[in-house]
Design a protein around this motif. Structure first.
Motif, PDB file in Angstrom:
ATOM      1  N   PHE A  59       0.857  -1.178   0.000  1.00  0.00           N
ATOM      2  CA  PHE A  59       0.000   0.000   0.000  1.00  0.00           C
ATOM      3  C   PHE A  59       0.902   1.240   0.000  1.00  0.00           C
ATOM      4  CE2 PHE A  59      -2.319  -3.494   1.718  1.00  0.00           C
ATOM      5  CZ  PHE A  59      -3.609  -3.340   1.244  1.00  0.00           C
ATOM      6  N   ARG A  60       0.686   2.110  -1.000  1.00  0.00           N
ATOM      7  CA  ARG A  60       1.605   3.242  -1.132  1.00  0.00           C
ATOM      8  C   ARG A  60       0.927   4.386  -1.873  1.00  0.00           C
ATOM      9  NH1 ARG A  60       5.358   0.096  -5.590  1.00  0.00           N
ATOM     10  NH2 ARG A  60       4.074   0.513  -7.442  1.00  0.00           N
ATOM     11  N   ALA A  61       1.562   5.552  -1.764  1.00  0.00           N
ATOM     12  CA  ALA A  61       1.133   6.683  -2.570  1.00  0.00           C
ATOM     13  C   ALA A  61       1.553   6.449  -4.013  1.00  0.00           C
ATOM     14  CB  ALA A  61       1.762   7.969  -2.035  1.00  0.00           C
ATOM     15  N   ASP A  62       0.944   7.177  -4.920  1.00  0.00           N
ATOM     16  CA  ASP A  62       1.352   7.113  -6.316  1.00  0.00           C
ATOM     17  C   ASP A  62       2.656   7.891  -6.456  1.00  0.00           C
ATOM     18  OD1 ASP A  62       1.681   7.174  -9.046  1.00  0.00           O
ATOM     19  OD2 ASP A  62      -0.423   7.557  -9.494  1.00  0.00           O
ATOM     20  N   ASN A  63       3.760   7.204  -6.184  1.00  0.00           N
ATOM     21  CA  ASN A  63       5.056   7.868  -6.124  1.00  0.00           C
ATOM     22  C   ASN A  63       5.497   8.425  -7.473  1.00  0.00           C
ATOM     23  OD1 ASN A  63       5.771   7.456  -3.297  1.00  0.00           O
ATOM     24  ND2 ASN A  63       5.856   5.289  -3.810  1.00  0.00           N
ATOM     25  N   VAL A  64       5.200   7.701  -8.541  1.00  0.00           N
ATOM     26  CA  VAL A  64       5.590   8.190  -9.866  1.00  0.00           C
ATOM     27  C   VAL A  64       4.874   9.503 -10.175  1.00  0.00           C
ATOM     28  CG1 VAL A  64       5.584   7.698 -12.332  1.00  0.00           C
ATOM     29  CG2 VAL A  64       6.115   5.876 -10.701  1.00  0.00           C
ATOM     30  N   ALA A  65       3.572   9.533  -9.915  1.00  0.00           N
ATOM     31  CA  ALA A  65       2.811  10.764 -10.139  1.00  0.00           C
ATOM     32  C   ALA A  65       3.337  11.890  -9.259  1.00  0.00           C
ATOM     33  CB  ALA A  65       1.327  10.531  -9.871  1.00  0.00           C
ATOM     34  N   GLY A  66       3.713  11.559  -8.017  1.00  0.00           N
ATOM     35  CA  GLY A  66       4.257  12.570  -7.124  1.00  0.00           C
ATOM     36  C   GLY A  66       5.557  13.153  -7.638  1.00  0.00           C
ATOM     37  N   GLY A  67       6.428  12.275  -8.160  1.00  0.00           N
ATOM     38  CA  GLY A  67       7.677  12.754  -8.734  1.00  0.00           C
ATOM     39  C   GLY A  67       7.441  13.648  -9.932  1.00  0.00           C
ATOM     40  N   ARG A  68       6.453  13.299 -10.726  1.00  0.00           N
ATOM     41  CA  ARG A  68       6.109  14.120 -11.887  1.00  0.00           C
ATOM     42  C   ARG A  68       5.583  15.490 -11.450  1.00  0.00           C
ATOM     43  NH1 ARG A  68       5.813  11.828 -17.000  1.00  0.00           N
ATOM     44  NH2 ARG A  68       4.711  13.745 -17.546  1.00  0.00           N
ATOM     45  N   ARG A  80      17.907   6.438  -2.195  1.00  0.00           N
ATOM     46  CA  ARG A  80      18.341   5.261  -2.934  1.00  0.00           C
ATOM     47  C   ARG A  80      17.893   5.380  -4.380  1.00  0.00           C
ATOM     48  NH1 ARG A  80      16.673  -0.466  -0.560  1.00  0.00           N
ATOM     49  NH2 ARG A  80      17.884   0.406   1.167  1.00  0.00           N
ATOM     50  N   SER A  81      18.843   5.413  -5.286  1.00  0.00           N
ATOM     51  CA  SER A  81      18.524   5.511  -6.707  1.00  0.00           C
ATOM     52  C   SER A  81      18.368   4.113  -7.288  1.00  0.00           C
ATOM     53  CB  SER A  81      19.635   6.268  -7.453  1.00  0.00           C
ATOM     54  OG  SER A  81      19.365   6.314  -8.836  1.00  0.00           O
ATOM     55  N   SER A  82      17.184   3.837  -7.846  1.00  0.00           N
ATOM     56  CA  SER A  82      16.954   2.521  -8.431  1.00  0.00           C
ATOM     57  C   SER A  82      15.738   2.582  -9.333  1.00  0.00           C
ATOM     58  CB  SER A  82      16.738   1.464  -7.350  1.00  0.00           C
ATOM     59  OG  SER A  82      15.449   1.582  -6.789  1.00  0.00           O
ATOM     60  N   ALA A  83      15.555   1.531 -10.111  1.00  0.00           N
ATOM     61  CA  ALA A  83      14.401   1.440 -11.001  1.00  0.00           C
ATOM     62  C   ALA A  83      13.103   1.261 -10.220  1.00  0.00           C
ATOM     63  CB  ALA A  83      14.587   0.283 -11.968  1.00  0.00           C
ATOM     64  N   ARG A  84      13.177   0.951  -8.933  1.00  0.00           N
ATOM     65  CA  ARG A  84      11.982   0.791  -8.110  1.00  0.00           C
ATOM     66  C   ARG A  84      11.634   2.068  -7.350  1.00  0.00           C
ATOM     67  NH1 ARG A  84      12.164  -4.648  -4.699  1.00  0.00           N
ATOM     68  NH2 ARG A  84      14.008  -3.669  -3.827  1.00  0.00           N
ATOM     69  N   ASN A  85      12.436   3.098  -7.509  1.00  0.00           N
ATOM     70  CA  ASN A  85      12.169   4.377  -6.840  1.00  0.00           C
ATOM     71  C   ASN A  85      11.187   5.166  -7.699  1.00  0.00           C
ATOM     72  OD1 ASN A  85      12.212   6.997  -5.798  1.00  0.00           O
ATOM     73  ND2 ASN A  85      14.381   6.907  -5.273  1.00  0.00           N
ATOM     74  N   GLY A  86       9.910   5.073  -7.367  1.00  0.00           N
ATOM     75  CA  GLY A  86       8.880   5.700  -8.176  1.00  0.00           C
ATOM     76  C   GLY A  86       9.027   7.204  -8.261  1.00  0.00           C
ATOM     77  N   SER A  96       1.958 -18.715  -6.743  1.00  0.00           N
ATOM     78  CA  SER A  96       1.192 -17.588  -6.240  1.00  0.00           C
ATOM     79  C   SER A  96       1.238 -16.428  -7.238  1.00  0.00           C
ATOM     80  CB  SER A  96       1.764 -17.107  -4.899  1.00  0.00           C
ATOM     81  OG  SER A  96       1.680 -18.131  -3.940  1.00  0.00           O
ATOM     82  N   ALA A  97       0.073 -15.848  -7.505  1.00  0.00           N
ATOM     83  CA  ALA A  97       0.019 -14.728  -8.444  1.00  0.00           C
ATOM     84  C   ALA A  97       0.543 -13.464  -7.782  1.00  0.00           C
ATOM     85  CB  ALA A  97      -1.418 -14.518  -8.912  1.00  0.00           C
ATOM     86  N   PRO A  98       1.271 -12.643  -8.518  1.00  0.00           N
ATOM     87  CA  PRO A  98       1.705 -11.366  -7.963  1.00  0.00           C
ATOM     88  C   PRO A  98       0.499 -10.508  -7.579  1.00  0.00           C
ATOM     89  CG  PRO A  98       2.876 -11.859  -9.998  1.00  0.00           C
ATOM     90  CD  PRO A  98       1.767 -12.861  -9.885  1.00  0.00           C
ATOM     91  N   VAL A  99       0.646  -9.742  -6.506  1.00  0.00           N
ATOM     92  CA  VAL A  99      -0.406  -8.841  -6.048  1.00  0.00           C
ATOM     93  C   VAL A  99      -0.033  -7.427  -6.485  1.00  0.00           C
ATOM     94  CG1 VAL A  99      -1.648  -7.948  -4.054  1.00  0.00           C
ATOM     95  CG2 VAL A  99      -0.856 -10.321  -4.060  1.00  0.00           C
ATOM     96  N   PRO A 100      -0.830  -6.799  -7.336  1.00  0.00           N
ATOM     97  CA  PRO A 100      -0.485  -5.444  -7.764  1.00  0.00           C
ATOM     98  C   PRO A 100      -0.552  -4.479  -6.588  1.00  0.00           C
ATOM     99  CG  PRO A 100      -2.679  -6.039  -8.533  1.00  0.00           C
ATOM    100  CD  PRO A 100      -2.068  -7.283  -7.965  1.00  0.00           C
ATOM    101  N   PRO A 101       0.327  -3.491  -6.532  1.00  0.00           N
ATOM    102  CA  PRO A 101       0.303  -2.540  -5.422  1.00  0.00           C
ATOM    103  C   PRO A 101      -0.973  -1.706  -5.433  1.00  0.00           C
ATOM    104  CG  PRO A 101       1.807  -1.804  -7.137  1.00  0.00           C
ATOM    105  CD  PRO A 101       1.398  -3.207  -7.501  1.00  0.00           C
ATOM    106  N   MET A 102      -1.425  -1.345  -4.243  1.00  0.00           N
ATOM    107  CA  MET A 102      -2.572  -0.460  -4.108  1.00  0.00           C
ATOM    108  C   MET A 102      -2.024   0.963  -3.947  1.00  0.00           C
ATOM    109  SD  MET A 102      -5.866  -0.063  -3.908  1.00  0.00           S
ATOM    110  CE  MET A 102      -6.526  -1.698  -3.537  1.00  0.00           C
ATOM    111  N   GLU A 103      -2.290   1.821  -4.942  1.00  0.00           N
ATOM    112  CA  GLU A 103      -1.727   3.166  -4.942  1.00  0.00           C
ATOM    113  C   GLU A 103      -2.811   4.204  -4.670  1.00  0.00           C
ATOM    114  OE1 GLU A 103       2.212   2.918  -7.710  1.00  0.00           O
ATOM    115  OE2 GLU A 103       0.344   3.468  -8.718  1.00  0.00           O
ATOM    116  N   PHE A 104      -2.427   5.253  -3.960  1.00  0.00           N
ATOM    117  CA  PHE A 104      -3.343   6.311  -3.572  1.00  0.00           C
ATOM    118  C   PHE A 104      -2.847   7.644  -4.120  1.00  0.00           C
ATOM    119  CE2 PHE A 104      -3.636   2.879  -0.594  1.00  0.00           C
ATOM    120  CZ  PHE A 104      -4.992   2.765  -0.301  1.00  0.00           C
ATOM    121  N   PRO A 105      -3.745   8.519  -4.548  1.00  0.00           N
ATOM    122  CA  PRO A 105      -3.331   9.780  -5.166  1.00  0.00           C
ATOM    123  C   PRO A 105      -2.645  10.712  -4.173  1.00  0.00           C
ATOM    124  CG  PRO A 105      -5.710   9.730  -4.890  1.00  0.00           C
ATOM    125  CD  PRO A 105      -5.215   8.353  -4.557  1.00  0.00           C
TER     126      PRO A 105
END
Length: 226
Positions: free
Chosen positions: A45-54, A74-80, A208-217
């Motif tokens: 459960f997380r904020a919409d980090n990519v949108a926040g960065g934009r 931390r710089s990485s491809a997972r850092n939204g 087990s199927a991957p669980v998509p993250p729940m993102e909040f605006p």
């Protein structure tokens, strides 16, 4: 995790920087996480980090910044938040400039490293998007030391917008996470898993199927620093 396996706790909400623990990949017990990618089958459960960065980077450019840098733990491809920053910079035809200082670096070393990273590019940058508000505060200290005025000559945007930081730095322009909504959703999901006794899954080896993250605006909170 040891307490969970020993039935001393019923479930875990993890929000710590502990994604290097390999046991998360195979655990079949009630675990959810807040803003941490521990394993594909663990709900996140997380904020919409990519949108926040934009939003943060777009604001800096809209307010006249020509060379905004990113300061992150931390710089990485997972850092939204970094992904959002890089996307906007690419769309504007500008080269990204990313400075990293590890989250766990103790003070005063952390402040020294942030200042040193900014010193290396002092003549180039005119703005910073910091991926957390505490770092934004440290950046503002550095800007004051250079004699530049904020926001006229240098702009800063943070990320988080917690009540504590808003009380300490009400003038900070930041991207606010819906923290209460995120936390309540994580608690509800964990309680549901505990009450239903549904196995969490064990990762890629057991199907087990991957669980998509729940993102909040997120919400842009405009202040006096950008």
């Amino acid at each position: 995790l040891t307490q969970l396996r020993g039935n001393r706790v019923d479930g875990i909400i993890s929000g710590a920087h502990n994604d290097s623990i390999p046991e998360y990949a195979t655990i079949r017990l009630p675990v959810v996480t807040i803003d941490r990618e521990l394993a594909p089958h663990i709900p996140n459960f997380r904020a919409d980090n990519v949108a926040g960065g934009r939003v943060a980077t777009e604001l800096l450019l809209r307010r006249g910044a020509r060379r905004p840098a990113l300061v992150t733990s931390r710089s990485s491809a997972r850092n939204g938040r970094e992904l959002g920053y890089r996307a906007v910079m690419a769309e504007a035809g500008l080269p990204p400039l990313v400075a990293t200082v590890e989250f766990h670096t103790p003070e005063p070393e952390r402040t020294r490293l942030i200042h040193a990273a900014l010193d290396q590019h002092a003549g180039e940058i005119d703005a910073v998007f910091a991926t957390d508000d505490l770092t934004a505060g440290t950046v503002l200290e550095w800007v004051r030391g250079t004699g530049r005025r904020v926001p006229e000559a240098f702009k800063v945007v943070g990320f988080d917008g917690t009540e504590a930081i808003r009380s300490a730095m009400p003038w900070l322009t930041t991207v606010r996470q819906p923290i209460e909504q995120i936390c309540l959703s994580a608690v509800d999901a964990l309680l549901e898993r505990i009450e239903q006794g549904v196995p969490q899954g064990g990762g890629p080896d057991d199907g087990s199927a991957p669980v998509p993250p729940m993102e909040f605006p997120v919400t842009l909170v405009e202040g006096a620093t950008a």
